[in-house]
Design a protein around this motif. Sequence first.
Motif, short mmCIF file in Angstrom:
data_model
loop_
_atom_site.label_atom_id
_atom_site.label_comp_id
_atom_site.label_asym_id
_atom_site.label_seq_id
_atom_site.Cartn_x
_atom_site.Cartn_y
_atom_site.Cartn_z
N LYS A 117 -23.44 13.51 29.20
CA LYS A 117 -24.62 12.66 29.18
C LYS A 117 -25.35 12.66 30.52
N HIS A 118 -24.85 11.90 31.51
CA HIS A 118 -25.57 11.79 32.77
C HIS A 118 -25.27 12.93 33.74
N ARG A 119 -24.13 13.57 33.57
CA ARG A 119 -23.76 14.74 34.37
C ARG A 119 -23.93 14.48 35.87
N VAL A 120 -23.15 13.56 36.37
CA VAL A 120 -23.21 13.14 37.77
C VAL A 120 -22.18 13.93 38.58
N PRO A 121 -22.59 14.67 39.61
CA PRO A 121 -21.61 15.41 40.41
C PRO A 121 -20.62 14.45 41.08
N GLU A 122 -19.33 14.73 40.88
CA GLU A 122 -18.29 13.84 41.41
C GLU A 122 -17.32 14.55 42.34
N ARG A 123 -17.06 15.84 42.11
CA ARG A 123 -16.04 16.52 42.89
C ARG A 123 -16.38 18.00 43.03
N LEU A 124 -16.11 18.54 44.19
CA LEU A 124 -16.15 19.98 44.41
C LEU A 124 -14.72 20.47 44.44
N PHE A 125 -14.39 21.39 43.54
CA PHE A 125 -13.04 21.96 43.47
C PHE A 125 -13.07 23.39 43.99
N LEU A 126 -12.18 23.69 44.91
CA LEU A 126 -12.01 25.04 45.44
C LEU A 126 -10.60 25.49 45.13
N THR A 127 -10.47 26.52 44.34
CA THR A 127 -9.16 27.08 44.03
C THR A 127 -9.36 28.35 43.22
N PRO A 128 -8.58 29.40 43.45
CA PRO A 128 -8.72 30.59 42.61
C PRO A 128 -8.30 30.32 41.17
N ASN A 129 -7.29 29.47 40.99
CA ASN A 129 -6.82 29.08 39.66
C ASN A 129 -5.85 27.92 39.84
N ARG A 130 -5.35 27.39 38.73
CA ARG A 130 -4.46 26.23 38.78
C ARG A 130 -2.99 26.64 38.69
N GLU A 131 -2.71 27.89 38.95
CA GLU A 131 -1.32 28.35 38.91
C GLU A 131 -0.52 27.71 40.04
N SER A 132 0.78 27.75 39.88
CA SER A 132 1.68 27.12 40.84
C SER A 132 1.53 27.73 42.24
N GLY A 133 1.42 26.85 43.24
CA GLY A 133 1.42 27.26 44.63
C GLY A 133 0.11 27.80 45.15
N GLN A 134 -0.91 27.93 44.30
CA GLN A 134 -2.19 28.48 44.74
C GLN A 134 -2.91 27.50 45.68
N SER A 173 5.92 14.99 34.88
CA SER A 173 7.29 14.53 34.61
C SER A 173 8.33 15.32 35.38
N LEU A 174 8.16 16.63 35.49
CA LEU A 174 9.18 17.48 36.12
C LEU A 174 8.70 18.11 37.41
N GLY A 175 7.41 18.10 37.69
CA GLY A 175 6.90 18.65 38.93
C GLY A 175 6.34 20.05 38.82
N GLY A 176 6.44 20.65 37.64
CA GLY A 176 5.89 21.98 37.48
C GLY A 176 6.82 23.06 37.99
N ARG A 177 6.54 24.28 37.59
CA ARG A 177 7.41 25.41 37.91
C ARG A 177 6.98 26.08 39.20
N PRO A 178 7.90 26.64 39.95
CA PRO A 178 7.54 27.31 41.20
C PRO A 178 6.73 28.56 40.92
N PRO A 179 6.07 29.12 41.94
CA PRO A 179 5.28 30.34 41.72
C PRO A 179 6.12 31.44 41.08
N HIS A 180 5.55 32.03 40.03
CA HIS A 180 6.21 33.11 39.29
C HIS A 180 7.57 32.67 38.73
N ILE A 196 -5.95 17.82 38.33
CA ILE A 196 -4.56 18.26 38.43
C ILE A 196 -4.49 19.74 38.75
N HIS A 197 -3.60 20.09 39.66
CA HIS A 197 -3.37 21.49 39.99
C HIS A 197 -1.88 21.76 39.96
N GLY A 198 -1.51 23.02 40.13
CA GLY A 198 -0.10 23.41 40.02
C GLY A 198 0.64 23.47 41.33
N GLY A 199 0.17 22.73 42.31
CA GLY A 199 0.79 22.80 43.63
C GLY A 199 2.09 22.06 43.77
#
Length: 876
Positions: A365-382, A316-323, A254-257
């Motif tokens: 436990k098994h630590r299986v690579p599943e996803r590469l995430f690229l993002t500076p942070n999970r803030e809105s609109g990033q 539920s609400l879609g998250g808040r806009p940037p800032h 989940i991200h804040g986009g």
Amino acid sequence: MNPSMTSPTFWVVSSLLSARIALPLCAADPLTSDLARDHPRPSYHQVEEIQAMAEAVRTRPFSIHRGAWEWDRLLTRYLDGGRTETNALPILEAYFQSILDRGGAEGRYPTFFSGHGAWGSGGRLRIYQELVRQNRLTPAQQQQFKNIIGEALEHSFDYPRIERSANNRPFGMNGGPAIALTLFPDLPQAPPHRRWLEALWRELKEYGDTTEANYFPYGPIYLDGLLDMAEGLGKFETEGDFLSSHANRYLDYIHGGGVRGNPNSASWVTRDRSRVYSDPWNSAYYNGTHPDAHVWYRLAKRFRSPEFLWASEQASLGGRPPHHRDLPEEYLEAYRQRYAWFDSKGINPRPPKGGTKIGYLSPLKHRVPERLFLTPNRESGQPFASFYLYDRNNNYMHYNDDVMGQLYEYAFDGSKFLHTSGKYNSNVMKTPASYDALWVQHPATDFATGRAGEIPLGTWKTASMPLQGLLNHRRGPDSPRWKFDASIGLFRRRDDPHRGYAHGNMDGYWYLNDDFRLESMKWDMIDPVLEMGIPRLSGPKGDLPLFDAWTEAPEQFTITTQPEGERPQLVWKGGDPPNSVVAFIDGPQGQALRITGKIGQPYSIRLEAIGLTFNVSEDYTRLLLDHNGRITSGGEGFGTRGGHQAGFLVNKRMAYLTYDTRGGILERPSLRAEQRGNDSFGQFRYRSYAGPRSFWTRQTLLTQEGYLIVRDSFSADETLRGYLAGPCWLLRPEENWKEDGRPDRGPLEHDPKRNWFEAPAWDHAWWQTRPKRILVWIHPAPETTFGITAHATSADISRQMGFEDYPTQNSHAKSRVRTGETMDFLSVLVPFDPSRTATDVIKGITTTVNPAGDCQATIGSVTVSINRSGDWATRR
């Protein structure tokens, strides 16, 4: 699961229903009463005729919905509000009484714990608990409900014939029973079902994760059942750390986009904000994902987590806009209504920490690579991008198998630009998936169609089966934990064979059964003439022909035919001289065998008693057959379903598509996830990619401006000589393509020298008022051509809400493979406002790729560079 319940139409219909869209009703129907409509309602505080309303709720036909999620939310609203909304209690009681009424005189309720009706059934049990607490049920009614529970447990669970694995189906259906056993521990059905619940839990805990890593819509269904099971089995007290870690893995998705990309579900943003604000407890920001927000609500409450609370607000609400710019008071009021309990405890939503990283399945436990995430942070609109890494995908994921390395999601500034595709593509499962990845295909077929094509007689190719795809196959090999039960065509635990089955060998998902025993292979002719080389294994240990020469073929190699209405007849076996059907010829790789059959008569080729054991990751990764003429597995077994070409039937039960199946084994040391300032970089590499000794490396850089730069390197082995390769990007079309005579749409007009494409964004956040577009620029290297293929895909992309059928616009570059050389492709994806034209954007883009593979891209004032070794830089 009923196949009809997995169709694209089913998902659209169910999404509309779960969104509680009012449907026209007959004038004589009791539902026409205003008292009976639209429950649960946003509030019951001001209702004067509450008893009349409750009676209307009780007597209305049972609602068309899955489980009891909305009624569970009403109960939570009532309880977490301090039980002050007193009028909610008669409505909850009326809903519960409708269950007793439906149970009938014999106490039977056949769907209480079975099928999709069991999803969310834990809510019914919690409503029962509250009604008992408040003395709202008579002893006779309590006994009636107990009888319903007992009957449902007795008739819904035939333990040898129900699914045993960690995914949405068994967990979603067993949450209610887990809570029921805490309320009715003296039921005669309680001991056997408790043993069943512990067996299910063991599958999750033993492997450390679910086998269904995808999120929408199955993640919330699974998590909802998981929470109920954990509550009923007391796992929060004994395994709280594991549950917290497990939930945090899902939080990574989940991200804040304000938008979300996901295969196999209609995760489109709900545009009716007045509806969202008027009923925040029942609002679904993404159509058809009702359990999502409340799952995170429950997790946030259990763990007192601001991050889980943030995830619930996003859903539920879609998250808040940037800032928090232009945040309407209606939003804040809806938030206060939905999350008053958290406000009272001083818990405020907070985006998760951490940006660019590798996400792991079974992290403890098994630590299986599943996803590469690229993002500076999970803030809105990033800016946010994720790539799918897991190389052992299968049917449990509700996602197409051949998907390693694909761009899973790309969003920026409240806009969804790419979000790949899923299980419901234009064919059935196990077809190649040319989505947002490096595609490799034989030149005799249209490039990047996403479907199994046909190579005409007269063209040699190499059928290439990636053997690791068999390990978790629905008819895969046995392992120390699991054994195939031929009587049901499914797997059972060796140490507990009478409780449940699994759709495949669970060990295969976790790399626990890589040693493979090859006993036999079989394939059928499609064309009346087939020429072929000696089948062979290939991989890190080199090539291993299954016999030395056609003149020395073992007698276990047989060719049979079966004229209509007759028994199979032997045509030729190894060691026999040539005859009128079989001849030895010169082929591209040496001596070959030609079979000339009768038109319209089926021919089968078998090689028995092979008897080779090897490791499919480290020894031999692929089973190969050079052939001229089409072959198929004959449709036996799950996977090729008849007619898909170049399929083998292995060990008499495993059928797997081998036609342009990329396959690939992730090289874990290649993984990189790095962040400098607000720029993010990632890298991964696959070996045995499309060929036994081929390699694909993808390096990608996501800038703070939202630019996504992707560098693909491909080194092909000799089995792919003359093939085409290049990156594909699945864009949204401007309009619905309707091309008569092309049900699959096919190639669209595009200048093969024009190296750029543009398209509208797939979706936008509620707060994004300026629709965005995306420009894809692919470096115009010599001998590279460009094109667009339109084809239908899955319910989440091609079939939008409202039953509009939009095919995708697969925009791609392609170059001919040069064996022994490394090919480099550079893609630059640039979001832009419609106030600018694509031509304006192009004027600011320049790219270079030198002979050493060093890449550089300039987009306006930003210049990025990436070389083959993974050195990267950004200059402004």
